[in-house]
Design a protein around this motif. Structure first.
Motif, PDB file in Angstrom:
ATOM      1  N   GLY A  91     -13.062  12.824  79.241  1.00 60.76           N
ATOM      2  CA  GLY A  91     -14.176  13.693  79.585  1.00 60.76           C
ATOM      3  C   GLY A  91     -15.468  13.220  78.965  1.00 60.76           C
ATOM      4  N   MET A  92     -15.431  12.834  77.699  1.00 61.35           N
ATOM      5  CA  MET A  92     -16.624  12.341  77.012  1.00 61.35           C
ATOM      6  C   MET A  92     -17.107  11.033  77.617  1.00 61.35           C
ATOM      7  SD  MET A  92     -15.722  13.230  73.028  1.00 61.35           S
ATOM      8  CE  MET A  92     -17.236  12.429  72.487  1.00 61.35           C
ATOM      9  N   LEU A  93     -16.157  10.147  77.968  1.00 54.63           N
ATOM     10  CA  LEU A  93     -16.554   8.870  78.578  1.00 54.63           C
ATOM     11  C   LEU A  93     -17.268   9.098  79.907  1.00 54.63           C
ATOM     12  CD1 LEU A  93     -14.677   5.552  78.695  1.00 54.63           C
ATOM     13  CD2 LEU A  93     -15.392   6.541  80.866  1.00 54.63           C
ATOM     14  N   LEU A  94     -16.738  10.023  80.721  1.00 49.19           N
ATOM     15  CA  LEU A  94     -17.357  10.293  82.015  1.00 49.19           C
ATOM     16  C   LEU A  94     -18.748  10.897  81.855  1.00 49.19           C
ATOM     17  CD1 LEU A  94     -14.283  11.735  83.965  1.00 49.19           C
ATOM     18  CD2 LEU A  94     -15.271   9.444  84.151  1.00 49.19           C
ATOM     19  N   ASN A 107     -19.134  16.801  88.223  1.00 46.49           N
ATOM     20  CA  ASN A 107     -18.170  17.874  88.462  1.00 46.49           C
ATOM     21  C   ASN A 107     -16.930  17.659  87.587  1.00 46.49           C
ATOM     22  OD1 ASN A 107     -16.874  20.089  89.552  1.00 46.49           O
ATOM     23  ND2 ASN A 107     -16.200  19.008  91.392  1.00 46.49           N
ATOM     24  N   VAL A 108     -17.170  17.662  86.272  1.00 48.59           N
ATOM     25  CA  VAL A 108     -16.087  17.528  85.290  1.00 48.59           C
ATOM     26  C   VAL A 108     -16.035  18.825  84.491  1.00 48.59           C
ATOM     27  CG1 VAL A 108     -15.247  16.262  83.280  1.00 48.59           C
ATOM     28  CG2 VAL A 108     -16.393  15.034  85.131  1.00 48.59           C
ATOM     29  N   SER A 133     -16.483  13.314  89.659  1.00 54.33           N
ATOM     30  CA  SER A 133     -15.627  14.459  89.371  1.00 54.33           C
ATOM     31  C   SER A 133     -14.310  14.004  88.744  1.00 54.33           C
ATOM     32  CB  SER A 133     -15.351  15.264  90.643  1.00 54.33           C
ATOM     33  OG  SER A 133     -14.731  14.466  91.627  1.00 54.33           O
ATOM     34  N   ALA A 134     -13.630  14.964  88.120  1.00 52.47           N
ATOM     35  CA  ALA A 134     -12.344  14.673  87.486  1.00 52.47           C
ATOM     36  C   ALA A 134     -11.478  15.917  87.498  1.00 52.47           C
ATOM     37  CB  ALA A 134     -12.551  14.174  86.052  1.00 52.47           C
ATOM     38  N   CYS A 135     -10.171  15.707  87.591  1.00 57.84           N
ATOM     39  CA  CYS A 135      -9.209  16.802  87.540  1.00 57.84           C
ATOM     40  C   CYS A 135      -7.874  16.238  87.077  1.00 57.84           C
ATOM     41  CB  CYS A 135      -9.076  17.485  88.905  1.00 57.84           C
ATOM     42  SG  CYS A 135      -8.407  16.406  90.196  1.00 57.84           S
ATOM     43  N   THR A 136      -6.921  17.111  86.847  1.00 57.85           N
ATOM     44  CA  THR A 136      -5.590  16.670  86.438  1.00 57.85           C
ATOM     45  C   THR A 136      -4.600  16.870  87.578  1.00 57.85           C
ATOM     46  OG1 THR A 136      -5.077  18.845  85.501  1.00 57.85           O
ATOM     47  CG2 THR A 136      -6.015  17.197  84.018  1.00 57.85           C
ATOM     48  N   ILE A 137      -3.563  16.054  87.577  1.00 57.90           N
ATOM     49  CA  ILE A 137      -2.475  16.163  88.544  1.00 57.90           C
ATOM     50  C   ILE A 137      -1.183  16.407  87.772  1.00 57.90           C
ATOM     51  CG2 ILE A 137      -1.229  15.026  90.410  1.00 57.90           C
ATOM     52  CD1 ILE A 137      -3.673  13.249  90.851  1.00 57.90           C
ATOM     53  N   ASP A 138      -0.645  17.609  87.868  1.00 58.38           N
ATOM     54  CA  ASP A 138       0.610  17.979  87.194  1.00 58.38           C
ATOM     55  C   ASP A 138       0.554  17.779  85.682  1.00 58.38           C
ATOM     56  OD1 ASP A 138       1.692  18.563  89.676  1.00 58.38           O
ATOM     57  OD2 ASP A 138       2.454  16.529  89.953  1.00 58.38           O
ATOM     58  N   THR A 197      -1.388  13.237  84.830  1.00 55.03           N
ATOM     59  CA  THR A 197      -2.275  12.206  85.361  1.00 55.03           C
ATOM     60  C   THR A 197      -3.671  12.765  85.559  1.00 55.03           C
ATOM     61  OG1 THR A 197      -0.396  11.241  86.550  1.00 55.03           O
ATOM     62  CG2 THR A 197      -2.583  10.516  87.210  1.00 55.03           C
ATOM     63  N   ILE A 198      -4.657  11.942  85.280  1.00 54.82           N
ATOM     64  CA  ILE A 198      -6.049  12.302  85.536  1.00 54.82           C
ATOM     65  C   ILE A 198      -6.509  11.598  86.807  1.00 54.82           C
ATOM     66  CG2 ILE A 198      -8.422  11.994  84.725  1.00 54.82           C
ATOM     67  CD1 ILE A 198      -7.380  12.360  81.891  1.00 54.82           C
ATOM     68  N   LYS A 199      -7.178  12.337  87.654  1.00 52.99           N
ATOM     69  CA  LYS A 199      -7.766  11.769  88.863  1.00 52.99           C
ATOM     70  C   LYS A 199      -9.278  11.804  88.733  1.00 52.99           C
ATOM     71  CE  LYS A 199      -8.404  12.718  93.798  1.00 52.99           C
ATOM     72  NZ  LYS A 199      -8.116  13.678  94.903  1.00 52.99           N
ATOM     73  N   ILE A 200      -9.897  10.642  88.843  1.00 54.33           N
ATOM     74  CA  ILE A 200     -11.354  10.515  88.748  1.00 54.33           C
ATOM     75  C   ILE A 200     -11.875  10.065  90.105  1.00 54.33           C
ATOM     76  CG2 ILE A 200     -13.245   9.292  87.611  1.00 54.33           C
ATOM     77  CD1 ILE A 200     -11.310   8.939  85.215  1.00 54.33           C
ATOM     78  N   THR A 201     -12.916  10.734  90.577  1.00 53.44           N
ATOM     79  CA  THR A 201     -13.420  10.469  91.924  1.00 53.44           C
ATOM     80  C   THR A 201     -14.930  10.250  91.912  1.00 53.44           C
ATOM     81  OG1 THR A 201     -11.675  11.821  92.921  1.00 53.44           O
ATOM     82  CG2 THR A 201     -13.606  11.357  94.275  1.00 53.44           C
ATOM     83  N   VAL A 202     -15.358   9.222  92.627  1.00 51.55           N
ATOM     84  CA  VAL A 202     -16.778   8.986  92.885  1.00 51.55           C
ATOM     85  C   VAL A 202     -16.984   9.112  94.386  1.00 51.55           C
ATOM     86  CG1 VAL A 202     -18.682   7.345  92.775  1.00 51.55           C
ATOM     87  CG2 VAL A 202     -17.032   7.457  90.896  1.00 51.55           C
TER      88      VAL A 202
END
Length: 272
Positions: free
Chosen positions: A121-124, A145-146, A185-190, A193-198
């Motif tokens: 989160g901090m890196l993003l 959108n994090v 944006s970023a979210c978690t999967i289960d 895993t982290i999913k990061i999207t541009v």
């Protein structure tokens, strides 16, 4: 002194088993040979594409310098314009050389990534606000959108992840033809895993090109064709190699004329 004869030991395997083992070994050798041939073919195509991309800026630099040397009366404005052209071409050459070197380094077993636990989160956030201060993005809208509380950690090389994000942001900016919004944006999967999207609102990519854009031998301008586009497609292939070194995956979803969404996944190592 006479050497003692080594007694013949009857193999435990049957003739059928030995034949099958020989056949399996032959198949593995054939598969390995095919992989080597494919690797050689890809390297040759990369060299061909890079050579093509090197030729154009070198020619432009040569023509500009020859024009400066042959012209006796050039005002300051015209001289400055020519030098700016030369500078842009040199920047392109430097980027291309850096990309080739980085791709070679990633593939080499001698290249070591500096993996360490990183708060993603901090890196993003750091990357996003750096882009906000970058004048190259002054004409477009940037959205973050994090989640405010996003404490997940990944085992990663921070500089390499920034390299991936920078490539995705730069591509979004390059392949736009008007009002542009870039969203990180970023979210978690289960929770594993982290999913990061541009995502962007640019010109998008044709469906039949999406599966090819991460290939090292694929020309970027084949999928998105602004008049100034060039490049041998190393940026996205470098991003793919970096993410795979992090035990993740990268993919793209896009609609031509509406925009693109590049996502990559990273495994979580700690959940606070």
């Amino acid at each position: 002194m006479e050497k003692q004869k080594v007694p013949f030991i009857t193999p435990e395997l049957t003739v059928e088993e030995l034949t099958q083992a020989l056949y399996d070994t032959s198949l593995r050798l054939q598969h390995t040979n095919q992989e080597l041939l494919q690797s050689q073919k890809e390297q040759q195509e990369i060299f061909t594409n890079v050579s093509h991309d090197l030729r154009s800026p070198i020619t432009a630099i040569r023509n500009s310098v020859e024009y400066l040397l042959s012209s006796e009366k050039l005002d300051e404005v015209e001289t400055n314009n020519i030098l700016q052209i030369v500078l842009r071409r040199i920047d392109f050459l430097e980027q291309l050389i850096n990309d080739v070197f980085l791709l070679t380094s990633i593939d080499s077993t001698q290249k070591t990534f500096s993996f360490e636990p990183i708060n993603i989160g901090m890196l993003l956030e750091d990357f996003f606000f750096t882009c906000c201060e970058d004048r190259n993005y002054s004409a477009c809208k940037l959205d973050l959108n994090v989640p405010a509380h996003f404490p997940y950690q990944v085992l990663a090389d921070g500089k390499m992840l920034v390299r991936v994000l920078d490539n995705l942001f730069t591509n979004a900016l390059k392949y736009s033809d008007g009002d542009l919004t870039i969203t990180l944006s970023a979210c978690t999967i289960d929770n594993t895993t982290i999913k990061i999207t541009v995502s962007d609102t640019g010109m998008g990519i044709a469906k039949d090109h999406i599966e090819k854009i991460f290939n090292r031998t694929y020309m970027v301008a084949n999928s998105r064709t602004p008049s100034t586009a060039t490049g041998c497609g190393l940026g996205l292939s470098i991003a793919k190699s970096i993410i795979e070194k992090h035990n993740g995956q990268i993919w793209c979803e896009s609609d031509l004329g509406k925009g693109s969404e590049f996502s990559f996944s990273l495994p979580i190592i700690e959940n606070n």
